[in-house]
Design a protein around this motif. Structure first.
Motif, PDB file in Angstrom:
ATOM      1  N   GLU A  38      -8.958  22.333  27.985  1.00 20.49           N
ATOM      2  CA  GLU A  38      -7.256  22.686  27.579  1.00 20.49           C
ATOM      3  C   GLU A  38      -7.056  21.866  26.753  1.00 20.49           C
ATOM      4  O   GLU A  38      -6.288  21.813  25.825  1.00 20.49           O
ATOM      5  CB  GLU A  38      -6.637  22.336  29.808  1.00 20.49           C
ATOM      6  N   THR A  39      -7.056  20.747  26.811  1.00 17.63           N
ATOM      7  CA  THR A  39      -6.630  19.153  26.065  1.00 17.63           C
ATOM      8  C   THR A  39      -7.783  19.573  24.657  1.00 17.63           C
ATOM      9  O   THR A  39      -6.864  20.708  23.478  1.00 17.63           O
ATOM     10  CB  THR A  39      -7.410  18.061  26.337  1.00 17.63           C
ATOM     11  N   SER A  40      -8.909  19.843  24.204  1.00 15.01           N
ATOM     12  CA  SER A  40      -9.472  20.589  23.138  1.00 15.01           C
ATOM     13  C   SER A  40      -8.728  21.213  22.803  1.00 15.01           C
ATOM     14  O   SER A  40      -8.835  21.938  21.746  1.00 15.01           O
ATOM     15  CB  SER A  40     -11.260  20.730  23.953  1.00 15.01           C
ATOM     16  N   LEU A  41      -8.863  22.385  23.704  1.00 14.22           N
ATOM     17  CA  LEU A  41      -8.239  24.031  22.943  1.00 14.22           C
ATOM     18  C   LEU A  41      -7.085  23.805  22.433  1.00 14.22           C
ATOM     19  O   LEU A  41      -6.815  24.231  21.210  1.00 14.22           O
ATOM     20  CB  LEU A  41      -8.563  25.098  24.157  1.00 14.22           C
ATOM     21  N   ILE A  42      -6.275  23.216  23.266  1.00 14.87           N
ATOM     22  CA  ILE A  42      -5.052  22.474  22.081  1.00 14.87           C
ATOM     23  C   ILE A  42      -4.845  21.865  20.859  1.00 14.87           C
ATOM     24  O   ILE A  42      -4.036  22.200  20.336  1.00 14.87           O
ATOM     25  CB  ILE A  42      -4.088  22.004  23.678  1.00 14.87           C
ATOM     26  N   ASP A  43      -5.368  20.810  21.203  1.00  6.30           N
ATOM     27  CA  ASP A  43      -6.219  20.355  19.887  1.00  6.30           C
ATOM     28  C   ASP A  43      -6.537  21.372  18.623  1.00  6.30           C
ATOM     29  O   ASP A  43      -5.554  20.811  18.284  1.00  6.30           O
ATOM     30  CB  ASP A  43      -7.373  19.019  20.076  1.00  6.30           C
ATOM     31  N   THR A  44      -6.992  21.933  18.669  1.00  6.38           N
ATOM     32  CA  THR A  44      -8.116  22.710  18.451  1.00  6.38           C
ATOM     33  C   THR A  44      -7.138  24.025  17.845  1.00  6.38           C
ATOM     34  O   THR A  44      -6.856  23.960  16.953  1.00  6.38           O
ATOM     35  CB  THR A  44      -8.869  23.575  18.766  1.00  6.38           C
ATOM     36  N   LEU A  45      -6.115  24.270  18.709  1.00 12.17           N
ATOM     37  CA  LEU A  45      -4.962  25.482  18.406  1.00 12.17           C
ATOM     38  C   LEU A  45      -4.369  24.443  17.351  1.00 12.17           C
ATOM     39  O   LEU A  45      -3.192  25.282  16.331  1.00 12.17           O
ATOM     40  CB  LEU A  45      -4.257  25.880  19.933  1.00 12.17           C
ATOM     41  N   ASN A  46      -3.726  23.101  17.817  1.00 14.51           N
ATOM     42  CA  ASN A  46      -2.926  22.780  16.498  1.00 14.51           C
ATOM     43  C   ASN A  46      -3.427  22.779  15.706  1.00 14.51           C
ATOM     44  O   ASN A  46      -3.170  22.823  14.185  1.00 14.51           O
ATOM     45  CB  ASN A  46      -2.137  21.240  16.755  1.00 14.51           C
ATOM     46  N   THR A  47      -4.928  21.965  15.131  1.00 14.09           N
ATOM     47  CA  THR A  47      -5.319  21.800  13.943  1.00 14.09           C
ATOM     48  C   THR A  47      -5.521  23.281  13.206  1.00 14.09           C
ATOM     49  O   THR A  47      -5.411  23.281  11.700  1.00 14.09           O
ATOM     50  CB  THR A  47      -6.763  21.738  13.948  1.00 14.09           C
ATOM     51  N   LEU A  48      -5.852  24.268  13.938  1.00 13.38           N
ATOM     52  CA  LEU A  48      -6.095  25.471  13.426  1.00 13.38           C
ATOM     53  C   LEU A  48      -3.980  26.526  13.056  1.00 13.38           C
ATOM     54  O   LEU A  48      -4.551  27.848  11.940  1.00 13.38           O
ATOM     55  CB  LEU A  48      -6.444  27.413  14.040  1.00 13.38           C
ATOM     56  N   SER A  49      -3.122  25.632  13.001  1.00 10.44           N
ATOM     57  CA  SER A  49      -1.599  26.223  13.214  1.00 10.44           C
ATOM     58  C   SER A  49      -1.306  25.920  11.440  1.00 10.44           C
ATOM     59  O   SER A  49      -0.727  24.530  11.365  1.00 10.44           O
ATOM     60  CB  SER A  49      -1.111  25.548  14.394  1.00 10.44           C
TER      61      SER A  49
END
Length: 289
Positions: free
Chosen positions: A185-196
């Motif tokens: 979950e933490t990695s997914l949200i970090d990646t989501l933020n990076t791609l946003s």
């Protein structure tokens, strides 16, 4: 792939929620319409007969599972539907993480300029494509089904399909995070933020204290009703505070309990019945410029 694979593991939740959407579609007080949901239920070789109408349930709306929990799925779907429809004119891309068997790209009134990406397991999306293909169902907007494990390199699949991280995106994580290990979950949200890009929007569901709710009596009947113990699928790890993490990364967010939306729409789980449903939180917001 055997259709019965959908009854295994977390994929069984996709079928369960499709059954709940089918019930809601035919309900006299329906909050939404999903004409495809019933076809998924009827096409899957589930070891348990799943209802597609509230009349199929002996206790009807009073049933603690298909009545009470079903109304939760209904108000949750309607809430995220409305958020997506409101956001789509402002974001050229939509990414639905753990999309399951929902068909928002087909059933919602989205602008033709929007491109929708759905990410889920290969078996779920293969089954989904098979059923929609048999119906001749086509999305009115560009629509990509991307088989990927959210614990692995899912961004590569997204980028290869044409996703552009430099333009705003609406992200949906509905009925997903509670099944993921905390580090994923933490990695997914970090990646989501990076791609946003700035102006991107997010809608997500969290269940605070879910590690203590896995054995709640609400889920006692879930094995008989769906073939899987729903609470047992919740990840047992202590949860990260995902809304706080996004807030620290420059997102302006609002988090509300499900009862907020039950009151808004006039339908949802009975707030007088205590239990894990009322612990659910929906978070919506936008990435600051």
């Amino acid at each position: 792939m055997s259709d019965s694979d959908l009854a295994a593991g977390v994929s069984s939740t996709a079928l369960m929620v499709a059954a709940a959407r089918a019930i809601e579609t035919h309900h006299p007080h329906s909050l939404l319409r999903d004409e495809y949901a019933e076809h998924f239920v009827r096409s899957a070789n589930s070891p348990v007969a799943l209802p597609t109408r509230i009349e199929d349930v002996s206790l009807g709306d009073a049933d603690p599972f298909w009545g009470h929990l079903g109304r939760f799925f209904a108000v949750r779907a309607r809430t995220f539907d409305d958020f997506l429809v409101d956001s789509a004119p402002h974001t050229p891309q939509i990414v639905i993480l753990g999309a399951g068997l929902d068909t928002r790209a087909l059933r919602l009134d989205l602008p033709p300029s929007v491109t929708c990406y759905e990410i889920d397991r290969h078996d779920v999306l293969t089954f989904k494509s098979k059923v929609l293909g048999s119906l001749g169902a086509l999305s009115p907007v560009p629509h990509h089904l991307l088989p990927a494990d959210l614990a692995d390199d899912w961004p590569s699949a997204l980028l290869s399909a044409g996703f552009n991280p430099s333009v705003p995106t609406t992200w949906i994580a509905e009925g997903l995070l509670l099944y993921l290990p905390a580090p994923v979950e933490t990695s997914l949200i970090d990646t989501l933020n990076t791609l946003s890009a700035p102006g991107s929007r997010v809608g997500l569901e969290t269940l605070p204290g879910q590690d203590s709710l896995r054995d709640h009596t609400l889920f006692d009947t879930s094995t008989a009703e769906t073939g899987s113990h729903l609470g047992g699928l919740f990840d047992p790890d202590p949860r990260p505070d995902t809304p706080a993490a996004l807030g620290a990364a420059g997102w302006t967010l609002t988090t509300s309990p499900v009862d907020t939306f039950t009151r808004r729409y006039g339908r949802g789980p009975d707030p007088s019945i205590p239990g894990p449903i009322l612990q659910s939180r929906f978070t919506f917001g936008e990435k600051d410029a």
